[in-house]
Write an enzyme that holds these catalytic residues in place. Structure first.
Site, PDB file in Angstrom:
ATOM      1  CB  ALA A  62      -0.924   0.007   1.223  1.00  0.00           C
ATOM      2  N   GLY A 107       0.329  -5.591   0.586  1.00  0.00           N
ATOM      3  CA  GLY A 107      -0.814  -5.730  -0.312  1.00  0.00           C
ATOM      4  C   GLY A 107      -0.455  -6.394  -1.623  1.00  0.00           C
ATOM      5  CD  GLU A 110      -2.883  -8.185   2.506  1.00  0.00           C
ATOM      6  OE1 GLU A 110      -3.547  -8.467   3.517  1.00  0.00           O
ATOM      7  OE2 GLU A 110      -2.606  -7.006   2.178  1.00  0.00           O
ATOM      8  CD  GLU A 130       1.137  -6.209   5.665  1.00  0.00           C
ATOM      9  OE1 GLU A 130       0.559  -6.181   4.563  1.00  0.00           O
ATOM     10  OE2 GLU A 130       1.843  -7.173   6.028  1.00  0.00           O
TER      11      GLU A 130
END
Length: 270
Positions: A62, A107, A110, A130
C-alpha cells in the site's frame, strides 16, 4: 495515466499493474483494479487471467504515506474497499495466475494470494511486513495464508516476524507454486494460463467454487456443494464434448469450445 491495463493474448488476458515506481496501492489504482476485475468477470471470451506487475516487481504494498495521513474512520473505509477489490479478483470465474517478479510485499502479496496459482521469478521476494510498521495485513493476508496455504503456525511465523521470503523458500513452503528464471517469468505464467484456457470453462469455474467455498464450510457442506456443482456441469456442452471424446478416442483428447470468439493479441487500457 492508467495504473492498470488489460492486455489480451488470445483467450488469456494479462492484468498488468502500471503504477511506477513500486505499484503501490493507492485509491486510484485500487479503483482501476476493481473496474478491471468486474470487466473480466463479465468477459465470456476470457478463459484465464495473468496478474503481472512488470519486469521489475509485482507490487510493494500500500501507499504508506497515504495511510499514515488517514484517521480511523477513513482507514476503515479504505481497507474495506481494498478487501472488496481483492475479493473480486479472487472470485473471478476463470483461472487466475500470478506472475511475480521482484517484490511482492504487503498488499502486493495479498493480491498474489487471490490468484489460483503463483509463478515467481528466481529473484522474487515475498512477505507480509506490516507488523514491522505496528499494524497487520488488512486485505486477506491473515485469512488466505491460513485458510488456503498454511496452518496457523506457519502463517503466524510470516505474519509475526514480517520477514522476507525469497523464491526458493517460498517454493519449498508452498507460498508459490513454481519458480523460473526472471527473463522467463511472464512467458511461463502465460504458458500455464494458456493450458488452463484450453480446458472446459464451466468445469474450471466449478473447481474454483468447490475448492474456495468448500474450504470455508464443514466437510458435509463442502460435499453438498461439490455434488451440486458436479451435477450442474453435466448440462454443459463441454461435458458432452468431453464424455463423447473419451468414449470415441480415449482420455485427454477432447477439444473444448470457446476459442472462436477470441481476438489476436492486443492491449486495452482500463
Amino acid at each position: 495515466m492508467s495504473r492498470v491495463r488489460l492486455e489480451a493474448h488470445g483467450p488469456v488476458v494479462v492484468l498488468r499493474l502500471t503504477n511506477p515506481p513500486l505499484n503501490a496501492f493507492d485509491s486510484v489504482q485500487r479503483q482501476e483494479l476493481g473496474v478491471a476485475a468486474r470487466d473480466l468477470a463479465d468477459a465470456r471470451a476470457v478463459r484465464a487471467v495473468v496478474l503481472y506487475g512488470g519486469e521489475r516487481l509485482f507490487a510493494a504494498g500500500a501507499d504508506i504515506k497515504a495511510l499514515a495521513a488517514m484517521g480511523p474512520e477513513e482507514i476503515r473505509g479504505w481497507n474495506r474497499a481494498l478487501q472488496r477489490t481483492f475479493d473480486e479478483v479472487a472470485r473471478l470465474p476463470m483461472p487466475v495466475v500470478a506472475g511475480i517478479t521482484g517484490y511482492a510485499l504487503g498488499g502486493g502479496l495479498e493480491l498474489a494470494l487471490a490468484a489460483d496459482y503463483r509463478v515467481a521469478a528466481e529473484d522474487a521476494v515475498l512477505g507480509q511486513p506490516e507488523v514491522l510498521l505496528g499494524i497487520i495485513p488488512g486485505s486477506g493476508g491473515t485469512q488466505r495464508l491460513t485458510r488456503r496455504l498454511f496452518g496457523p503456525a506457519r502463517s503466524k511465523n510470516l505474519l509475526m516476524t514480517g520477514r522476507n521470503v525469497r523464491a526458493e523458500e517460498a517454493l519449498r513452503i508452498g507460498l508459490v507454486d513454481e519458480v523460473v528464471p526472471a527473463d522467463q517469468l511472464l512467458e511461463s505464467a502465460l504458458g500455464y494460463a494458456r493450458i488452463l484456457a484450453e480446458g472446459p470453462a464451466a468445469a474450471l469455474e466449478a473447481v474454483k467454487e468447490a475448492v474456495d467455498h468448500g474450504a470455508d464450510t464443514a466437510v458435509s457442506a463442502g460435499l453438498a456443494l461439490e455434488r451440486s456443482l458436479f451435477t450442474g456441469v453435466f448440462s454443459t456442452a463441454d461435458a458432452a464434448t468431453g464424455l463423447r471424446s473419451f468414449i470415441e478416442h480415449g482420455p485427454g483428447k477432447a477439444h473444448f469450445g470457446g476459442d472462436a470468439d477470441h481476438d489476436d493479441t492486443k492491449e486495452r487500457k482500463v
